[in-house]
Design a protein around this motif. Structure first.
Motif, PDB file in Angstrom:
ATOM      1  N   ASP A   1      38.508  32.793  18.559  1.00  0.00           N
ATOM      2  CA  ASP A   1      37.258  32.172  19.000  1.00  0.00           C
ATOM      3  C   ASP A   1      36.302  33.186  19.645  1.00  0.00           C
ATOM      4  N   ASP A   2      36.696  34.458  19.691  1.00  0.00           N
ATOM      5  CA  ASP A   2      35.866  35.550  20.231  1.00  0.00           C
ATOM      6  C   ASP A   2      35.465  35.335  21.688  1.00  0.00           C
ATOM      7  N   SER A   3      36.263  34.563  22.415  1.00  0.00           N
ATOM      8  CA  SER A   3      35.988  34.348  23.830  1.00  0.00           C
ATOM      9  C   SER A   3      36.641  35.450  24.654  1.00  0.00           C
ATOM     10  N   PRO A   4      36.161  35.676  25.881  1.00  0.00           N
ATOM     11  CA  PRO A   4      36.833  36.651  26.740  1.00  0.00           C
ATOM     12  C   PRO A   4      38.316  36.335  26.924  1.00  0.00           C
ATOM     13  N   THR A   5      38.651  35.046  26.995  1.00  0.00           N
ATOM     14  CA  THR A   5      40.048  34.657  27.185  1.00  0.00           C
ATOM     15  C   THR A   5      40.910  35.112  26.014  1.00  0.00           C
ATOM     16  N   TRP A   6      40.367  35.038  24.804  1.00  0.00           N
ATOM     17  CA  TRP A   6      41.142  35.445  23.618  1.00  0.00           C
ATOM     18  C   TRP A   6      41.473  36.930  23.682  1.00  0.00           C
ATOM     19  N   TRP A   7      40.546  37.737  24.197  1.00  0.00           N
ATOM     20  CA  TRP A   7      40.723  39.190  24.221  1.00  0.00           C
ATOM     21  C   TRP A   7      41.401  39.709  25.480  1.00  0.00           C
ATOM     22  N   ASP A   8      41.204  39.027  26.598  1.00  0.00           N
ATOM     23  CA  ASP A   8      41.653  39.567  27.881  1.00  0.00           C
ATOM     24  C   ASP A   8      43.160  39.815  27.904  1.00  0.00           C
ATOM     25  N   GLY A   9      43.538  40.996  28.397  1.00  0.00           N
ATOM     26  CA  GLY A   9      44.943  41.312  28.572  1.00  0.00           C
ATOM     27  C   GLY A   9      45.578  42.083  27.438  1.00  0.00           C
ATOM     28  N   MET A  10      44.833  42.303  26.336  1.00  0.00           N
ATOM     29  CA  MET A  10      45.366  43.112  25.238  1.00  0.00           C
ATOM     30  C   MET A  10      45.288  44.584  25.612  1.00  0.00           C
ATOM     31  N   ALA A  11      46.425  45.256  25.576  1.00  0.00           N
ATOM     32  CA  ALA A  11      46.430  46.681  25.908  1.00  0.00           C
ATOM     33  C   ALA A  11      45.700  47.504  24.862  1.00  0.00           C
ATOM     34  N   ASP A  12      45.738  47.058  23.609  1.00  0.00           N
ATOM     35  CA  ASP A  12      45.071  47.789  22.530  1.00  0.00           C
ATOM     36  C   ASP A  12      44.504  46.764  21.554  1.00  0.00           C
ATOM     37  N   ASP A  13      43.213  46.496  21.670  1.00  0.00           N
ATOM     38  CA  ASP A  13      42.581  45.488  20.812  1.00  0.00           C
ATOM     39  C   ASP A  13      41.757  46.109  19.687  1.00  0.00           C
ATOM     40  N   GLY A  14      41.898  47.432  19.485  1.00  0.00           N
ATOM     41  CA  GLY A  14      41.038  48.128  18.535  1.00  0.00           C
ATOM     42  C   GLY A  14      41.133  47.614  17.112  1.00  0.00           C
ATOM     43  N   GLY A  15      42.352  47.353  16.632  1.00  0.00           N
ATOM     44  CA  GLY A  15      42.508  46.890  15.262  1.00  0.00           C
ATOM     45  C   GLY A  15      41.863  45.539  15.030  1.00  0.00           C
ATOM     46  N   LEU A  16      42.069  44.616  15.953  1.00  0.00           N
ATOM     47  CA  LEU A  16      41.491  43.289  15.791  1.00  0.00           C
ATOM     48  C   LEU A  16      39.971  43.315  15.937  1.00  0.00           C
ATOM     49  N   ARG A  17      39.471  44.120  16.863  1.00  0.00           N
ATOM     50  CA  ARG A  17      38.014  44.207  17.006  1.00  0.00           C
ATOM     51  C   ARG A  17      37.392  44.809  15.743  1.00  0.00           C
ATOM     52  N   ALA A  18      38.041  45.813  15.172  1.00  0.00           N
ATOM     53  CA  ALA A  18      37.532  46.379  13.925  1.00  0.00           C
ATOM     54  C   ALA A  18      37.562  45.339  12.816  1.00  0.00           C
ATOM     55  N   ALA A  19      38.604  44.511  12.798  1.00  0.00           N
ATOM     56  CA  ALA A  19      38.741  43.503  11.750  1.00  0.00           C
ATOM     57  C   ALA A  19      37.620  42.475  11.785  1.00  0.00           C
ATOM     58  N   THR A  20      37.035  42.245  12.970  1.00  0.00           N
ATOM     59  CA  THR A  20      35.925  41.290  13.039  1.00  0.00           C
ATOM     60  C   THR A  20      34.717  41.774  12.260  1.00  0.00           C
ATOM     61  N   ALA A  21      34.666  43.073  11.984  1.00  0.00           N
ATOM     62  CA  ALA A  21      33.562  43.628  11.183  1.00  0.00           C
ATOM     63  C   ALA A  21      33.909  43.697   9.701  1.00  0.00           C
ATOM     64  N   GLY A  22      35.119  43.264   9.340  1.00  0.00           N
ATOM     65  CA  GLY A  22      35.483  43.216   7.935  1.00  0.00           C
ATOM     66  C   GLY A  22      36.622  44.154   7.573  1.00  0.00           C
ATOM     67  N   ARG A  23      37.067  44.019   6.342  1.00  0.00           N
ATOM     68  CA  ARG A  23      38.244  44.745   5.874  1.00  0.00           C
ATOM     69  C   ARG A  23      38.025  46.261   5.880  1.00  0.00           C
ATOM     70  N   GLN A  24      36.879  46.708   5.412  1.00  0.00           N
ATOM     71  CA  GLN A  24      36.649  48.149   5.350  1.00  0.00           C
ATOM     72  C   GLN A  24      36.600  48.756   6.749  1.00  0.00           C
ATOM     73  N   ALA A  25      36.003  48.044   7.696  1.00  0.00           N
ATOM     74  CA  ALA A  25      35.961  48.543   9.072  1.00  0.00           C
ATOM     75  C   ALA A  25      37.369  48.662   9.645  1.00  0.00           C
ATOM     76  N   ARG A  26      38.227  47.705   9.310  1.00  0.00           N
ATOM     77  CA  ARG A  26      39.610  47.768   9.793  1.00  0.00           C
ATOM     78  C   ARG A  26      40.362  48.939   9.149  1.00  0.00           C
ATOM     79  N   ILE A  27      40.111  49.213   7.881  1.00  0.00           N
ATOM     80  CA  ILE A  27      40.729  50.362   7.210  1.00  0.00           C
ATOM     81  C   ILE A  27      40.270  51.663   7.854  1.00  0.00           C
TER      82      ILE A  27
END
Length: 278
Positions: A131-157
Protein backbone atom coordinates in the motif's frame (compact mmCIF):
# COMPACT_ATOMS: atom_id res chain seq x y z
CA UNK A 1 13.37 -32.74 -8.72
CA UNK A 2 10.74 -33.49 -11.35
CA UNK A 3 10.01 -31.28 -14.37
CA UNK A 4 6.32 -30.70 -15.19
CA UNK A 5 5.21 -28.88 -18.33
CA UNK A 6 2.29 -26.51 -17.92
CA UNK A 7 -0.46 -25.64 -20.37
CA UNK A 8 1.30 -22.50 -21.63
CA UNK A 9 4.46 -24.46 -22.51
CA UNK A 10 6.47 -23.39 -19.46
CA UNK A 11 8.12 -25.96 -17.25
CA UNK A 12 8.24 -25.87 -13.47
CA UNK A 13 10.32 -27.95 -11.09
CA UNK A 14 8.65 -30.02 -8.38
CA UNK A 15 10.26 -31.58 -5.34
CA UNK A 16 8.21 -34.28 -3.67
CA UNK A 17 8.78 -36.58 -0.72
CA UNK A 18 6.61 -39.31 -2.30
CA UNK A 19 8.63 -42.15 -3.87
CA UNK A 20 8.92 -41.61 -7.62
CA UNK A 21 6.47 -38.69 -7.33
CA UNK A 22 3.61 -41.19 -7.43
CA UNK A 23 0.40 -41.52 -5.46
CA UNK A 24 1.69 -42.02 -1.94
CA UNK A 25 -0.76 -44.23 -0.10
CA UNK A 26 -3.20 -41.43 0.61
CA UNK A 27 -0.95 -39.55 3.04
CA UNK A 28 -2.14 -35.97 3.72
CA UNK A 29 -0.24 -33.60 1.45
CA UNK A 30 1.25 -30.20 2.27
CA UNK A 31 2.58 -27.79 -0.36
CA UNK A 32 5.59 -25.71 0.69
CA UNK A 33 5.81 -22.27 -0.94
CA UNK A 34 9.46 -21.32 -0.76
CA UNK A 35 11.10 -18.10 0.35
CA UNK A 36 12.67 -15.42 -1.86
CA UNK A 37 15.22 -16.28 -3.14
CA UNK A 38 15.24 -20.08 -3.04
CA UNK A 39 15.44 -22.92 -5.52
CA UNK A 40 12.33 -24.73 -4.32
CA UNK A 41 14.29 -27.76 -3.12
CA UNK A 42 12.86 -29.34 0.03
CA UNK A 43 15.65 -29.17 2.58
CA UNK A 44 15.98 -30.22 6.16
CA UNK A 45 14.21 -29.71 8.52
CA UNK A 46 11.15 -29.45 6.24
CA UNK A 47 11.52 -33.04 5.07
CA UNK A 48 12.06 -34.51 8.50
CA UNK A 49 9.17 -32.55 10.04
CA UNK A 50 6.81 -33.83 7.34
CA UNK A 51 8.09 -37.40 7.54
CA UNK A 52 7.78 -37.47 11.32
CA UNK A 53 4.11 -36.53 10.96
CA UNK A 54 3.25 -38.99 8.20
CA UNK A 55 2.80 -36.20 5.65
CA UNK A 56 3.67 -35.91 2.00
CA UNK A 57 5.43 -32.64 1.19
CA UNK A 58 5.52 -31.07 -2.27
CA UNK A 59 7.25 -27.88 -3.42
CA UNK A 60 6.84 -26.07 -6.74
CA UNK A 61 9.71 -23.83 -7.81
CA UNK A 62 8.40 -20.41 -8.82
CA UNK A 63 9.16 -19.12 -12.33
CA UNK A 64 12.71 -17.89 -12.79
CA UNK A 65 14.20 -19.82 -9.88
CA UNK A 66 16.41 -22.89 -10.00
CA UNK A 67 15.87 -23.68 -13.69
CA UNK A 68 12.09 -23.14 -13.77
CA UNK A 69 11.07 -21.15 -16.84
CA UNK A 70 10.63 -17.43 -16.08
CA UNK A 71 7.32 -15.62 -16.40
CA UNK A 72 8.01 -11.87 -16.61
CA UNK A 73 5.08 -9.80 -15.38
CA UNK A 74 3.66 -12.61 -13.27
CA UNK A 75 1.36 -11.78 -10.39
CA UNK A 76 1.16 -13.54 -7.06
CA UNK A 77 -2.10 -15.12 -8.23
CA UNK A 78 -0.34 -16.88 -11.10
CA UNK A 79 1.24 -19.28 -8.62
CA UNK A 80 -2.20 -20.69 -7.83
CA UNK A 81 -2.84 -21.45 -11.49
CA UNK A 82 0.52 -23.21 -11.73
CA UNK A 83 -0.17 -25.24 -8.60
CA UNK A 84 -3.53 -26.42 -9.88
CA UNK A 85 -1.86 -27.92 -12.95
CA UNK A 86 0.89 -29.51 -10.83
CA UNK A 87 -1.67 -31.13 -8.52
CA UNK A 88 -3.51 -32.51 -11.53
CA UNK A 89 -0.26 -33.92 -12.93
CA UNK A 90 0.57 -35.56 -9.58
CA UNK A 91 -2.93 -36.91 -9.05
CA UNK A 92 -3.48 -34.97 -5.82
CA UNK A 93 -6.96 -33.66 -5.07
CA UNK A 94 -6.66 -31.85 -1.73
CA UNK A 95 -3.73 -30.20 0.07
CA UNK A 96 -2.86 -27.61 2.68
CA UNK A 97 -0.46 -24.76 1.90
CA UNK A 98 2.48 -23.53 3.96
CA UNK A 99 4.55 -20.52 2.91
CA UNK A 100 7.62 -18.82 4.36
CA UNK A 101 8.49 -15.17 3.72
CA UNK A 102 8.02 -14.55 -0.02
CA UNK A 103 6.18 -17.85 -0.23
CA UNK A 104 3.51 -16.51 2.11
CA UNK A 105 1.59 -14.41 -0.44
CA UNK A 106 1.72 -17.34 -2.88
CA UNK A 107 0.35 -19.73 -0.27
CA UNK A 108 -2.49 -17.29 0.47
CA UNK A 109 -3.21 -17.03 -3.26
CA UNK A 110 -3.77 -20.77 -3.51
CA UNK A 111 -6.14 -20.68 -0.54
CA UNK A 112 -8.11 -17.79 -2.07
CA UNK A 113 -8.27 -19.07 -5.63
CA UNK A 114 -8.35 -22.85 -5.14
CA UNK A 115 -10.68 -23.31 -2.15
CA UNK A 116 -11.79 -26.72 -3.42
CA UNK A 117 -8.18 -27.95 -3.50
CA UNK A 118 -6.51 -26.07 -0.62
CA UNK A 119 -8.12 -26.96 2.70
CA UNK A 120 -6.01 -24.73 4.99
CA UNK A 121 -3.11 -22.32 4.81
CA UNK A 122 -0.30 -21.12 7.07
CA UNK A 123 2.33 -18.43 6.59
CA UNK A 124 5.51 -17.44 8.39
CA UNK A 125 6.95 -13.91 8.09
CA UNK A 126 4.80 -13.15 5.06
CA UNK A 127 4.61 -9.72 3.45
CA UNK A 128 1.24 -7.99 3.40
CA UNK A 129 -0.29 -6.52 0.23
CA UNK A 130 1.53 -3.38 -0.86
CA UNK A 131 0.00 0.00 0.00
CA UNK A 132 3.13 2.25 -0.09
CA UNK A 133 2.37 3.54 3.40
CA UNK A 134 5.09 4.38 5.92
CA UNK A 135 3.87 1.43 8.00
CA UNK A 136 4.48 -0.98 5.11
CA UNK A 137 8.10 0.18 4.78
CA UNK A 138 9.05 1.00 8.37
CA UNK A 139 11.50 -1.38 10.00
CA UNK A 140 12.98 -2.95 6.86
CA UNK A 141 16.75 -3.10 7.23
CA UNK A 142 17.18 -3.20 3.45
CA UNK A 143 14.25 -2.06 1.33
CA UNK A 144 16.25 -1.30 -1.83
CA UNK A 145 15.00 -4.20 -3.93
CA UNK A 146 11.35 -3.58 -3.20
CA UNK A 147 11.65 0.17 -3.70
CA UNK A 148 13.33 -0.43 -7.05
CA UNK A 149 10.55 -2.86 -7.97
CA UNK A 150 7.96 -0.11 -7.56
CA UNK A 151 9.54 1.52 -10.61
CA UNK A 152 9.19 -1.66 -12.66
CA UNK A 153 11.03 -4.79 -13.66
CA UNK A 154 13.96 -3.12 -15.41
CA UNK A 155 14.59 -0.83 -12.43
CA UNK A 156 14.67 -3.87 -10.16
CA UNK A 157 17.15 -5.62 -12.49
CA UNK A 158 19.37 -2.54 -12.52
CA UNK A 159 19.33 -2.35 -8.72
CA UNK A 160 20.36 -6.01 -8.44
CA UNK A 161 23.52 -5.39 -10.45
CA UNK A 162 25.08 -3.46 -7.57
CA UNK A 163 23.18 -4.87 -4.58
CA UNK A 164 24.98 -6.50 -1.68
CA UNK A 165 23.65 -8.58 1.20
CA UNK A 166 23.05 -6.56 4.36
CA UNK A 167 23.72 -8.78 7.42
CA UNK A 168 21.84 -6.37 9.68
CA UNK A 169 18.62 -7.84 8.28
CA UNK A 170 19.05 -10.76 10.65
CA UNK A 171 19.00 -10.61 14.45
CA UNK A 172 20.88 -12.90 16.81
CA UNK A 173 18.17 -15.57 16.88
CA UNK A 174 18.19 -15.65 13.07
CA UNK A 175 21.94 -16.24 12.95
CA UNK A 176 21.59 -18.99 15.54
CA UNK A 177 18.97 -20.70 13.36
CA UNK A 178 21.20 -20.41 10.29
CA UNK A 179 24.08 -21.90 12.23
CA UNK A 180 21.85 -24.73 13.43
CA UNK A 181 18.73 -26.47 12.14
CA UNK A 182 18.15 -24.08 9.24
CA UNK A 183 21.69 -24.00 7.83
CA UNK A 184 20.46 -25.53 4.57
CA UNK A 185 18.17 -22.54 4.04
CA UNK A 186 21.11 -20.14 3.80
CA UNK A 187 22.95 -22.42 1.39
CA UNK A 188 19.85 -22.74 -0.78
CA UNK A 189 19.37 -18.97 -0.93
CA UNK A 190 22.94 -18.65 -2.18
CA UNK A 191 22.31 -21.33 -4.80
CA UNK A 192 19.15 -19.54 -5.95
CA UNK A 193 21.04 -16.28 -6.36
CA UNK A 194 23.63 -18.06 -8.46
CA UNK A 195 21.00 -19.39 -10.86
CA UNK A 196 20.03 -15.92 -12.10
CA UNK A 197 18.14 -12.79 -11.16
CA UNK A 198 14.74 -13.38 -12.71
CA UNK A 199 13.06 -15.22 -9.86
CA UNK A 200 13.89 -12.61 -7.24
CA UNK A 201 13.16 -9.73 -9.59
CA UNK A 202 9.75 -11.03 -10.55
CA UNK A 203 8.88 -11.88 -6.93
CA UNK A 204 9.60 -8.33 -5.80
CA UNK A 205 7.65 -6.77 -8.66
CA UNK A 206 4.72 -9.06 -7.88
CA UNK A 207 4.80 -8.12 -4.19
CA UNK A 208 4.53 -4.36 -4.88
CA UNK A 209 1.78 -4.63 -7.50
CA UNK A 210 -1.77 -5.98 -7.41
CA UNK A 211 -1.62 -9.54 -6.12
CA UNK A 212 -4.60 -10.61 -8.24
CA UNK A 213 -6.86 -11.66 -5.36
CA UNK A 214 -8.35 -10.19 -2.20
CA UNK A 215 -7.37 -11.45 1.24
CA UNK A 216 -11.08 -11.55 2.05
CA UNK A 217 -11.33 -14.47 -0.40
CA UNK A 218 -9.26 -16.62 1.98
CA UNK A 219 -11.99 -18.44 3.89
CA UNK A 220 -10.26 -21.73 4.80
CA UNK A 221 -8.61 -22.21 8.21
CA UNK A 222 -5.64 -19.82 8.29
CA UNK A 223 -2.63 -19.63 10.58
CA UNK A 224 -0.25 -16.67 10.58
CA UNK A 225 3.05 -16.46 12.46
CA UNK A 226 5.41 -13.48 12.59
CA UNK A 227 8.51 -12.59 14.56
CA UNK A 228 8.34 -9.30 16.42
CA UNK A 229 12.05 -8.64 15.71
CA UNK A 230 11.81 -9.33 11.97
CA UNK A 231 13.91 -6.76 10.05
CA UNK A 232 13.25 -8.23 6.58
CA UNK A 233 9.45 -8.24 6.66
CA UNK A 234 8.59 -6.19 9.75
CA UNK A 235 5.93 -7.33 12.18
CA UNK A 236 3.49 -4.66 10.93
CA UNK A 237 2.98 -6.92 7.90
CA UNK A 238 1.85 -9.80 10.07
CA UNK A 239 -0.53 -7.52 11.94
CA UNK A 240 -1.93 -6.17 8.66
CA UNK A 241 -2.59 -9.70 7.42
CA UNK A 242 -4.30 -10.62 10.69
CA UNK A 243 -6.47 -7.50 10.52
CA UNK A 244 -7.47 -8.23 6.92
CA UNK A 245 -8.33 -11.86 7.80
CA UNK A 246 -10.01 -11.62 11.22
CA UNK A 247 -10.81 -15.33 11.21
CA UNK A 248 -7.12 -16.25 11.05
CA UNK A 249 -5.17 -17.49 14.06
CA UNK A 250 -2.29 -15.06 14.53
CA UNK A 251 0.81 -15.70 16.62
CA UNK A 252 3.46 -13.06 17.25
CA UNK A 253 6.81 -14.38 18.47
CA UNK A 254 8.57 -11.77 20.68
CA UNK A 255 12.14 -13.08 20.31
CA UNK A 256 12.08 -14.21 16.68
CA UNK A 257 13.41 -12.50 13.60
CA UNK A 258 12.88 -13.48 9.98
CA UNK A 259 14.59 -16.89 10.11
CA UNK A 260 14.08 -17.88 13.75
CA UNK A 261 10.31 -17.87 13.26
CA UNK A 262 10.72 -21.01 11.12
CA UNK A 263 11.05 -22.97 14.36
CA UNK A 264 7.24 -23.03 14.34
CA UNK A 265 7.09 -25.09 11.11
CA UNK A 266 6.44 -28.40 12.96
CA UNK A 267 3.56 -26.89 14.94
CA UNK A 268 2.02 -25.40 11.81
CA UNK A 269 2.33 -28.73 10.03
CA UNK A 270 0.41 -30.31 12.92
CA UNK A 271 -2.38 -27.75 12.58
CA UNK A 272 -2.61 -28.13 8.81
CA UNK A 273 -2.59 -31.92 9.05
CA UNK A 274 -5.41 -31.80 11.59
CA UNK A 275 -7.58 -29.96 9.05
CA UNK A 276 -6.68 -32.40 6.27
CA UNK A 277 -7.44 -35.42 8.43
CA UNK A 278 -10.76 -34.08 9.73
Amino acid sequence: MQTIELGDGRSVLVDDTAPDHGVDGGRPTLVWHHESPHTGVLFEPLRSAATDRGLRLVAVTRPGYGGADPLPGRRVADGAHDLEQVLDALGIDRVAALGGSGGGPHALATAALLPDRVAAVATLASPAPFDDSPTWWDGMADDGGLRAATAGRQARITWAASAAFDPSQFVDTDWAALDGDWAALGKDATAAGGSGLQGGVDDDVAFVTDWGFALSAVTVPTFLVHGRRDRVVPVAHGRALAEAMPGAAYEERPDDGHIAVLSTVPTLMDRLAEVLRA
